[in-house]
Design a protein around this motif. Sequence first.
Motif, PDB file in Angstrom:
ATOM      1  N   MET A  97       0.845  -1.184   0.000  1.00  0.00           N
ATOM      2  CA  MET A  97       0.000   0.000   0.000  1.00  0.00           C
ATOM      3  C   MET A  97       0.884   1.238   0.000  1.00  0.00           C
ATOM      4  SD  MET A  97      -3.207   0.369   0.042  1.00  0.00           S
ATOM      5  CE  MET A  97      -4.352   1.678   0.190  1.00  0.00           C
ATOM      6  N   LEU A  98       0.588   2.152  -0.881  1.00  0.00           N
ATOM      7  CA  LEU A  98       1.373   3.373  -1.003  1.00  0.00           C
ATOM      8  C   LEU A  98       0.848   4.442  -0.055  1.00  0.00           C
ATOM      9  CD1 LEU A  98       1.589   3.602  -4.888  1.00  0.00           C
ATOM     10  CD2 LEU A  98       3.410   2.932  -3.345  1.00  0.00           C
ATOM     11  N   THR A  99       1.755   5.238   0.481  1.00  0.00           N
ATOM     12  CA  THR A  99       1.361   6.369   1.309  1.00  0.00           C
ATOM     13  C   THR A  99       0.997   7.543   0.402  1.00  0.00           C
ATOM     14  OG1 THR A  99       3.594   7.264   1.449  1.00  0.00           O
ATOM     15  CG2 THR A  99       2.965   5.626   3.121  1.00  0.00           C
ATOM     16  N   GLY A 100       0.408   8.576   0.978  1.00  0.00           N
ATOM     17  CA  GLY A 100       0.051   9.760   0.209  1.00  0.00           C
ATOM     18  C   GLY A 100       1.264  10.430  -0.403  1.00  0.00           C
ATOM     19  N   ARG A 101       2.352  10.459   0.356  1.00  0.00           N
ATOM     20  CA  ARG A 101       3.592  11.078  -0.138  1.00  0.00           C
ATOM     21  C   ARG A 101       4.148  10.303  -1.330  1.00  0.00           C
ATOM     22  NH1 ARG A 101       8.992  12.174   3.517  1.00  0.00           N
ATOM     23  NH2 ARG A 101      10.121  13.280   1.902  1.00  0.00           N
ATOM     24  N   GLN A 102       4.105   8.976  -1.249  1.00  0.00           N
ATOM     25  CA  GLN A 102       4.604   8.148  -2.346  1.00  0.00           C
ATOM     26  C   GLN A 102       3.735   8.321  -3.592  1.00  0.00           C
ATOM     27  OE1 GLN A 102       4.511   4.437  -0.219  1.00  0.00           O
ATOM     28  NE2 GLN A 102       6.718   4.454   0.124  1.00  0.00           N
ATOM     29  N   LYS A 103       2.416   8.398  -3.401  1.00  0.00           N
ATOM     30  CA  LYS A 103       1.528   8.610  -4.540  1.00  0.00           C
ATOM     31  C   LYS A 103       1.784   9.959  -5.194  1.00  0.00           C
ATOM     32  CE  LYS A 103      -2.287   5.575  -3.405  1.00  0.00           C
ATOM     33  NZ  LYS A 103      -3.733   5.473  -3.201  1.00  0.00           N
ATOM     34  N   ARG A 104       2.008  10.986  -4.393  1.00  0.00           N
ATOM     35  CA  ARG A 104       2.328  12.314  -4.949  1.00  0.00           C
ATOM     36  C   ARG A 104       3.603  12.255  -5.774  1.00  0.00           C
ATOM     37  NH1 ARG A 104       0.944  14.374  -0.206  1.00  0.00           N
ATOM     38  NH2 ARG A 104       3.067  14.527   0.540  1.00  0.00           N
ATOM     39  N   PHE A 105       4.613  11.564  -5.252  1.00  0.00           N
ATOM     40  CA  PHE A 105       5.888  11.409  -5.963  1.00  0.00           C
ATOM     41  C   PHE A 105       5.671  10.686  -7.292  1.00  0.00           C
ATOM     42  CE2 PHE A 105       9.546   8.651  -6.870  1.00  0.00           C
ATOM     43  CZ  PHE A 105      10.528   9.615  -7.054  1.00  0.00           C
ATOM     44  N   LEU A 106       4.897   9.603  -7.274  1.00  0.00           N
ATOM     45  CA  LEU A 106       4.660   8.823  -8.497  1.00  0.00           C
ATOM     46  C   LEU A 106       3.818   9.602  -9.504  1.00  0.00           C
ATOM     47  CD1 LEU A 106       4.063   5.303  -6.947  1.00  0.00           C
ATOM     48  CD2 LEU A 106       6.030   6.032  -8.301  1.00  0.00           C
ATOM     49  N   ARG A 107       2.861  10.392  -9.036  1.00  0.00           N
ATOM     50  CA  ARG A 107       2.076  11.223  -9.954  1.00  0.00           C
ATOM     51  C   ARG A 107       2.983  12.220 -10.668  1.00  0.00           C
ATOM     52  NH1 ARG A 107      -2.003  11.438  -5.729  1.00  0.00           N
ATOM     53  NH2 ARG A 107      -1.240  13.502  -5.155  1.00  0.00           N
ATOM     54  N   ALA A 108       3.933  12.793  -9.936  1.00  0.00           N
ATOM     55  CA  ALA A 108       4.877  13.737 -10.543  1.00  0.00           C
ATOM     56  C   ALA A 108       5.752  13.029 -11.579  1.00  0.00           C
ATOM     57  CB  ALA A 108       5.738  14.382  -9.468  1.00  0.00           C
ATOM     58  N   GLN A 109       6.179  11.806 -11.276  1.00  0.00           N
ATOM     59  CA  GLN A 109       6.997  11.039 -12.217  1.00  0.00           C
ATOM     60  C   GLN A 109       6.201  10.673 -13.468  1.00  0.00           C
ATOM     61  OE1 GLN A 109      10.382  10.065 -11.791  1.00  0.00           O
ATOM     62  NE2 GLN A 109      10.200  11.628 -10.206  1.00  0.00           N
ATOM     63  N   ALA A 110       4.923  10.383 -13.305  1.00  0.00           N
ATOM     64  CA  ALA A 110       4.088   9.931 -14.421  1.00  0.00           C
ATOM     65  C   ALA A 110       3.599  11.081 -15.297  1.00  0.00           C
ATOM     66  CB  ALA A 110       2.888   9.160 -13.884  1.00  0.00           C
ATOM     67  N   LYS A 131      14.756  -2.401 -10.994  1.00  0.00           N
ATOM     68  CA  LYS A 131      14.253  -1.340 -10.112  1.00  0.00           C
ATOM     69  C   LYS A 131      14.954  -0.030 -10.417  1.00  0.00           C
ATOM     70  CE  LYS A 131      13.190  -0.322  -5.339  1.00  0.00           C
ATOM     71  NZ  LYS A 131      12.112   0.517  -5.770  1.00  0.00           N
ATOM     72  N   THR A 132      14.167   0.981 -10.830  1.00  0.00           N
ATOM     73  CA  THR A 132      14.735   2.286 -11.154  1.00  0.00           C
ATOM     74  C   THR A 132      14.129   3.405 -10.313  1.00  0.00           C
ATOM     75  OG1 THR A 132      13.118   2.576 -12.925  1.00  0.00           O
ATOM     76  CG2 THR A 132      15.261   1.666 -13.542  1.00  0.00           C
ATOM     77  N   ILE A 133      12.909   3.211  -9.822  1.00  0.00           N
ATOM     78  CA  ILE A 133      12.230   4.262  -9.061  1.00  0.00           C
ATOM     79  C   ILE A 133      12.427   4.014  -7.563  1.00  0.00           C
ATOM     80  CG2 ILE A 133       9.999   5.315  -8.503  1.00  0.00           C
ATOM     81  CD1 ILE A 133       9.069   4.554 -11.314  1.00  0.00           C
ATOM     82  N   GLU A 134      13.004   4.996  -6.892  1.00  0.00           N
ATOM     83  CA  GLU A 134      13.183   4.941  -5.447  1.00  0.00           C
ATOM     84  C   GLU A 134      12.097   5.765  -4.789  1.00  0.00           C
ATOM     85  OE1 GLU A 134      15.350   3.189  -3.606  1.00  0.00           O
ATOM     86  OE2 GLU A 134      16.203   2.300  -5.411  1.00  0.00           O
ATOM     87  N   LEU A 135      11.200   5.102  -4.069  1.00  0.00           N
ATOM     88  CA  LEU A 135      10.108   5.825  -3.420  1.00  0.00           C
ATOM     89  C   LEU A 135      10.606   6.552  -2.171  1.00  0.00           C
ATOM     90  CD1 LEU A 135       7.283   3.141  -3.598  1.00  0.00           C
ATOM     91  CD2 LEU A 135       7.542   5.159  -5.005  1.00  0.00           C
ATOM     92  N   PRO A 136      10.014   7.734  -1.886  1.00  0.00           N
ATOM     93  CA  PRO A 136      10.434   8.467  -0.675  1.00  0.00           C
ATOM     94  C   PRO A 136       9.962   7.771   0.598  1.00  0.00           C
ATOM     95  CG  PRO A 136       8.672   9.631  -1.843  1.00  0.00           C
ATOM     96  CD  PRO A 136       9.038   8.444  -2.658  1.00  0.00           C
TER      97      PRO A 136
END
Length: 96
Positions: free
Chosen positions: A1-14, A91-96
């Motif tokens: 399960m992703l946290t809100g911070r991780q989802k924000r980071f992934l949205r920016a990447q996408a 693995k290339t994306i490092e989640l915060p």
Amino acid sequence: MLTGRQKRFLRAQAHHLNPIFQVGKGGVNDNLIRHIEEALEVRELIKVTVLNNSGEDRNDVGRQLAEGAGAELVQVIGRVIVLYKESRERKTIELP
């Protein structure tokens, strides 16, 4: 399960990614899910477009794709779905 911070980071990447799959009137099927699993293993983060001729709800499509591919549903915005799954080998994306 992703946290809100991780989802924000992934949205920016996408944000700069182009959708690589389309869900049309055929809907979600096993073949589409298999291809999405393979793409997630290579890219980790993908966008999928739900076409206008698809009779399904875009939120339901996002949930079906995420469950079928074993991925996390990052975002459904408009007709675009963003999916993330950590790659086992590339693995290339490092989640915060």
